[in-house]
Design a protein around this motif. Structure first.
Motif, mmCIF file in Angstrom:
data_model
loop_
_atom_site.group_PDB
_atom_site.id
_atom_site.type_symbol
_atom_site.label_atom_id
_atom_site.label_comp_id
_atom_site.label_asym_id
_atom_site.label_seq_id
_atom_site.Cartn_x
_atom_site.Cartn_y
_atom_site.Cartn_z
ATOM 1 N N PHE A 93 0.848 -1.189 0.000
ATOM 2 C CA PHE A 93 0.000 0.000 0.000
ATOM 3 C C PHE A 93 0.883 1.239 0.000
ATOM 4 C CE2 PHE A 93 -3.149 2.599 2.727
ATOM 5 C CZ PHE A 93 -3.845 3.038 1.620
ATOM 6 N N ILE A 94 0.605 2.170 -0.894
ATOM 7 C CA ILE A 94 1.451 3.357 -1.056
ATOM 8 C C ILE A 94 1.555 4.175 0.231
ATOM 9 C CG2 ILE A 94 -0.373 4.867 -1.935
ATOM 10 C CD1 ILE A 94 1.809 5.939 -3.916
ATOM 11 N N TYR A 95 0.529 4.091 1.078
ATOM 12 C CA TYR A 95 0.541 4.859 2.327
ATOM 13 C C TYR A 95 0.929 3.999 3.529
ATOM 14 C CZ TYR A 95 -1.948 8.144 -0.649
ATOM 15 O OH TYR A 95 -2.300 8.983 -1.674
ATOM 16 N N ASP A 96 1.471 2.816 3.271
ATOM 17 C CA ASP A 96 1.884 1.926 4.359
ATOM 18 C C ASP A 96 2.956 2.619 5.194
ATOM 19 O OD1 ASP A 96 3.095 -0.195 5.913
ATOM 20 O OD2 ASP A 96 2.209 -1.614 4.514
ATOM 21 N N THR A 97 2.790 2.602 6.498
ATOM 22 C CA THR A 97 3.765 3.255 7.379
ATOM 23 C C THR A 97 4.817 2.272 7.893
ATOM 24 O OG1 THR A 97 2.306 2.889 9.270
ATOM 25 C CG2 THR A 97 2.131 5.017 8.145
ATOM 26 N N ASN A 136 -15.745 8.975 -1.850
ATOM 27 C CA ASN A 136 -15.833 9.752 -0.600
ATOM 28 C C ASN A 136 -14.613 9.578 0.298
ATOM 29 O OD1 ASN A 136 -18.422 10.897 -1.125
ATOM 30 N ND2 ASN A 136 -19.312 8.895 -0.677
ATOM 31 N N GLY A 137 -13.458 9.548 -0.319
ATOM 32 C CA GLY A 137 -12.216 9.428 0.444
ATOM 33 C C GLY A 137 -11.630 8.036 0.424
ATOM 34 N N GLY A 138 -12.439 7.033 0.143
ATOM 35 C CA GLY A 138 -11.941 5.662 -0.018
ATOM 36 C C GLY A 138 -10.905 5.252 1.007
ATOM 37 N N THR A 139 -9.718 4.899 0.512
ATOM 38 C CA THR A 139 -8.649 4.435 1.399
ATOM 39 C C THR A 139 -8.085 5.545 2.278
ATOM 40 O OG1 THR A 139 -7.036 4.675 -0.396
ATOM 41 C CG2 THR A 139 -7.955 2.492 -0.056
ATOM 42 N N TRP A 140 -8.242 6.801 1.851
ATOM 43 C CA TRP A 140 -7.796 7.895 2.723
ATOM 44 C C TRP A 140 -8.578 7.842 4.026
ATOM 45 C CZ3 TRP A 140 -9.118 11.997 -1.502
ATOM 46 C CH2 TRP A 140 -8.221 11.893 -2.574
ATOM 47 N N GLU A 141 -9.865 7.704 3.887
ATOM 48 C CA GLU A 141 -10.757 7.644 5.058
ATOM 49 C C GLU A 141 -10.507 6.364 5.856
ATOM 50 O OE1 GLU A 141 -13.675 8.648 7.765
ATOM 51 O OE2 GLU A 141 -12.932 9.937 6.148
ATOM 52 N N GLU A 142 -10.453 5.245 5.147
ATOM 53 C CA GLU A 142 -10.320 3.940 5.795
ATOM 54 C C GLU A 142 -9.028 3.819 6.604
ATOM 55 O OE1 GLU A 142 -10.319 -0.798 4.495
ATOM 56 O OE2 GLU A 142 -10.763 0.740 2.999
ATOM 57 N N TYR A 143 -7.936 4.380 6.082
ATOM 58 C CA TYR A 143 -6.638 4.227 6.743
ATOM 59 C C TYR A 143 -6.133 5.514 7.397
ATOM 60 C CZ TYR A 143 -6.647 -0.263 4.419
ATOM 61 O OH TYR A 143 -6.985 -1.527 4.003
ATOM 62 N N VAL A 193 -5.426 8.461 6.141
ATOM 63 C CA VAL A 193 -4.376 9.136 5.380
ATOM 64 C C VAL A 193 -4.721 10.626 5.272
ATOM 65 C CG1 VAL A 193 -3.142 9.231 3.178
ATOM 66 C CG2 VAL A 193 -3.941 7.025 4.063
ATOM 67 N N LYS A 194 -3.763 11.452 5.593
ATOM 68 C CA LYS A 194 -3.967 12.904 5.611
ATOM 69 C C LYS A 194 -3.460 13.573 4.325
ATOM 70 C CE LYS A 194 -5.273 13.060 10.003
ATOM 71 N NZ LYS A 194 -6.518 12.381 10.190
ATOM 72 N N TYR A 195 -3.914 14.792 4.157
ATOM 73 C CA TYR A 195 -3.587 15.619 2.994
ATOM 74 C C TYR A 195 -2.084 15.646 2.684
ATOM 75 C CZ TYR A 195 -2.410 19.985 0.598
ATOM 76 O OH TYR A 195 -1.860 20.914 -0.239
ATOM 77 N N GLU A 196 -1.256 15.879 3.694
ATOM 78 C CA GLU A 196 0.184 16.032 3.478
ATOM 79 C C GLU A 196 0.778 14.806 2.810
ATOM 80 O OE1 GLU A 196 -1.371 16.611 6.419
ATOM 81 O OE2 GLU A 196 -1.241 18.807 6.429
ATOM 82 N N LYS A 197 0.357 13.620 3.250
ATOM 83 C CA LYS A 197 0.886 12.368 2.692
ATOM 84 C C LYS A 197 0.383 12.170 1.267
ATOM 85 C CE LYS A 197 3.257 9.730 4.510
ATOM 86 N NZ LYS A 197 4.714 9.586 4.453
ATOM 87 N N VAL A 198 -0.885 12.468 1.029
ATOM 88 C CA VAL A 198 -1.445 12.348 -0.322
ATOM 89 C C VAL A 198 -0.707 13.303 -1.259
ATOM 90 C CG1 VAL A 198 -3.503 12.721 -1.754
ATOM 91 C CG2 VAL A 198 -3.713 11.567 0.472
ATOM 92 N N TYR A 199 -0.553 14.536 -0.829
ATOM 93 C CA TYR A 199 0.122 15.536 -1.664
ATOM 94 C C TYR A 199 1.553 15.092 -1.982
ATOM 95 C CZ TYR A 199 1.212 20.120 -3.581
ATOM 96 O OH TYR A 199 1.562 21.144 -4.444
ATOM 97 N N GLU A 200 2.251 14.607 -0.971
ATOM 98 C CA GLU A 200 3.637 14.155 -1.162
ATOM 99 C C GLU A 200 3.706 13.019 -2.185
ATOM 100 O OE1 GLU A 200 6.693 11.236 1.148
ATOM 101 O OE2 GLU A 200 5.365 12.432 2.393
ATOM 102 N N LYS A 201 2.867 12.007 -2.030
ATOM 103 C CA LYS A 201 2.905 10.839 -2.918
ATOM 104 C C LYS A 201 2.431 11.170 -4.325
ATOM 105 C CE LYS A 201 4.326 7.734 0.075
ATOM 106 N NZ LYS A 201 5.602 7.019 -0.094
ATOM 107 N N LYS A 202 1.464 12.046 -4.438
ATOM 108 C CA LYS A 202 0.902 12.368 -5.751
ATOM 109 C C LYS A 202 1.723 13.394 -6.517
ATOM 110 C CE LYS A 202 -2.375 9.540 -4.993
ATOM 111 N NZ LYS A 202 -2.333 8.215 -5.587
ATOM 112 N N SER A 203 2.574 14.142 -5.840
ATOM 113 C CA SER A 203 3.337 15.191 -6.526
ATOM 114 C C SER A 203 4.284 14.630 -7.587
ATOM 115 C CB SER A 203 4.104 16.052 -5.517
ATOM 116 O OG SER A 203 5.074 15.288 -4.845
ATOM 117 N N VAL A 204 4.520 13.329 -7.566
ATOM 118 C CA VAL A 204 5.322 12.673 -8.609
ATOM 119 C C VAL A 204 4.677 12.871 -9.984
ATOM 120 C CG1 VAL A 204 6.012 10.361 -9.461
ATOM 121 C CG2 VAL A 204 6.332 10.956 -7.061
#
Length: 196
Positions: free
Chosen positions: A82-86, A149-156, A158-169
């Motif tokens: 998972f891309i947001y796996d910690t 409606n947020g999907g995995t962001w909501e489920e796990y 995941v906050k804006y900063e992490k999404v922005y960081e991963k998607k900025s690629v």
């Protein structure tokens, strides 16, 4: 009767059917059903064809299609990270390297070398084709999560900063698509489906 080359190719084709069973964390658009790796790769290939005009540079679209179709085959052995796996880094791992050698190694030597080189190029993300392929790989889950409606962001959580960081690629492959993605991220925050 049949050449060794053909039999190796058929064995590889049978083996990669397993990609259909690798479940991803993201769900299909407007759905509760999880996507599998085969669906993901097919979707990326069509996205690349449709959106190729928005690449930052002229690209070899066939090479991009090859990249997105084979990039997750290693997950047959290594599993999906998972891309947001910690706990586990999403970067190329030893397990993925072993998987690439085993699975692509089933092919005749020339094809095996080509597939490994294409997979390595995608993972490195340095060529114009790899940058665009990675842009597609990061865009699709963004579209899915915003439709759910947020999907995995909501489920796990995941906050804006992490999404922005991963998607900025995405901007490395397409400034135009990144502008769209950035707005989608901001709209997701504004609508409350992505938390800051």
């Amino acid at each position: 009767m049949f050449t060794e080359k053909l039999l190796k190719q058929i064995d590889f084709i049978k083996e990669i059917d397993k990609v259909k069973y690798i479940q991803r964390k993201t769900r299909l658009f407007n759905s509760n059903r999880h996507e599998n790796d085969a669906e993901h790769s097919w979707h990326l290939a069509l996205m690349a064809i449709v959106l190729s005009e928005h690449s930052n540079e002229a690209i070899d679209i066939l090479k991009v299609i090859k990249m997105v179709l084979i990039h997750d085959i290693v997950e047959i052995d290594a599993g999906d990270t998972f891309i947001y796996d910690t706990q586990k880094d999403h970067q190329n791992t030893k397990d993925e390297r072993l998987a690439a050698n085993r699975i692509f190694g089933m092919l005749p030597e020339e094809q095996s070398k080509e597939f490994i080189m294409i997979w390595e190029e995608f993972e490195a993300g340095e060529t114009k084709e790899a940058k665009f392929a990675k842009a597609m790989d990061r865009l699709e889950p963004l579209l899915q999560n915003s439709s759910n409606n947020g999907g995995t962001w909501e489920e796990y959580g995941v906050k804006y900063e992490k999404v922005y960081e991963k998607k900025s690629v995405i901007k490395e492959g397409s400034n135009v698509i990144w502008s769209y993605a950035e707005k989608l991220i901001d709209d997701s925050v504004e609508s409350g489906i992505l938390k800051k």
